[in-house]
Design a protein around this motif. Structure first.
Motif, PDB file in Angstrom:
ATOM      1  N   GLY A 226       9.360 102.165  36.612  1.00  0.00           N
ATOM      2  CA  GLY A 226       8.631 101.104  35.833  1.00  0.00           C
ATOM      3  C   GLY A 226       9.642 100.106  35.347  1.00  0.00           C
ATOM      4  N   ALA A 227       9.312  99.230  34.894  1.00  0.00           N
ATOM      5  CA  ALA A 227      10.241  98.234  34.118  1.00  0.00           C
ATOM      6  C   ALA A 227      11.038  98.678  33.035  1.00  0.00           C
ATOM      7  N   ARG A 228      12.393  98.175  33.072  1.00  0.00           N
ATOM      8  CA  ARG A 228      13.539  98.549  32.125  1.00  0.00           C
ATOM      9  C   ARG A 228      13.365  98.026  30.932  1.00  0.00           C
ATOM     10  N   HIS A 229      13.179  98.706  29.595  1.00  0.00           N
ATOM     11  CA  HIS A 229      13.121  98.199  28.554  1.00  0.00           C
ATOM     12  C   HIS A 229      14.324  98.278  27.556  1.00  0.00           C
TER      13      HIS A 229
ATOM     14  N   ALA B 188      11.320  94.158  25.342  1.00  0.00           N
ATOM     15  CA  ALA B 188      11.067  94.232  26.970  1.00  0.00           C
ATOM     16  C   ALA B 188      12.142  93.936  27.803  1.00  0.00           C
ATOM     17  N   ALA B 189      13.176  93.132  27.041  1.00  0.00           N
ATOM     18  CA  ALA B 189      14.450  92.512  27.654  1.00  0.00           C
ATOM     19  C   ALA B 189      15.575  92.843  26.827  1.00  0.00           C
TER      20      ALA B 189
ATOM     21  N   ARG C  84      12.819 103.540  30.775  1.00  0.00           N
ATOM     22  CA  ARG C  84      11.982 103.133  31.420  1.00  0.00           C
ATOM     23  C   ARG C  84      10.546 102.977  30.994  1.00  0.00           C
ATOM     24  N   ALA C  85       9.794 102.142  31.385  1.00  0.00           N
ATOM     25  CA  ALA C  85       8.252 102.084  30.796  1.00  0.00           C
ATOM     26  C   ALA C  85       7.679 103.266  31.099  1.00  0.00           C
TER      27      ALA C  85
END
Length: 227
Positions: free
Chosen positions: A213-216, A183-184, A206-207
């Motif tokens: 969306g969040a960056r993974h 996730a990070a 991107r999610a």
């Protein structure tokens, strides 16, 4: 707004804690405590884990891929699309109930990947599947935590440190790839991969599969083509 409905609760073998499956309309979520581990609307980075790793090993005849963690089946679905008809995919899933969800309420979400003849389920710890293999896999894909630490299962920490990374390297064929979802970012983990003898590439995805969306983070750690 439609409320979430709890569909099922299952224990994590050998650990304190349970996984819970929720549904809201056509949307599903898997949670551990207050942490949402997976959501059916956010499949992009899990799919990227498979497509990036399979892209690195190329069109190998009879490729054998190990996936650690079934989840909602997004990584498996993408791997099946990326690999040829002679490939073999072993999915190591610790929690039998997750396999039951993939064959039940999540069957359509997962694309019914478990019905594909190329897929074998190994119910148990992916660390054990890695430890007992030597030169068996062209790629190992790990998505069993929210990053390189044991969130869902504290004993998973061993996957991400020197002994576990050495075992993963030994389990790969020359030129094989260890791919890890997070996730990070984690600079310390990048260094540990390099120290374990991998050539490391870090990719941000991107999610939502190109829709934001969040960056993974995905690590693509290649074993040398020799030895």
């Amino acid at each position: 707004m439609i409320p979430w409905t709890l569909l099922d609760t299952i224990p994590i073998p050998g650990e304190a804690g349970t996984l819970r499956l929720f549904r809201r309309g056509s949307e599903f979520a898997i949670r551990l405590g207050d942490n949402e581990l997976m959501n059916s609307r956010l499949s992009g980075s899990e799919e990227a884990l498979a497509t990036l790793a399979c892209g690195r090993i190329g069109a190998r005849a009879g490729a054998h891929v190990l996936i650690g963690g079934l989840g909602m089946g997004f990584t498996l679905r993408a791997a099946l699309a990326a690999l040829g008809p002679d490939a073999a995919i072993t999915v190591a899933e610790l929690v039998p109930g997750v396999v039951a969800w993939a064959r039940g309420p999540l069957a359509e979400v997962s694309g019914r990947g478990l019905d594909d003849s190329r897929v074998a389920i190994r119910e148990g710890d992916v660390a054990e599947a890695i430890r007992t293999a030597r030169g068996a896999y062209d790629a190992i894909l790990l998505d069993v935590d929210n990053g390189p630490d044991g969130l869902t299962r504290p004993s998973n920490d061993r996957l991400y440190h020197a002994v576990g990374l050495s075992a993963a390297r030994n389990a790969l064929r020359p030129g094989g790839v260890l791919a890890v979802w997070s996730a990070a970012p984690d600079a310390a983990f990048t260094r540990r991969l390099a120290q374990a003898g991998f050539a490391v590439e870090t990719v941000t995805v991107r999610a939502r599969a190109g829709r934001g969306g969040a960056r993974h983070t995905i690590w693509l750690a290649a074993r040398s083509g020799r030895g």
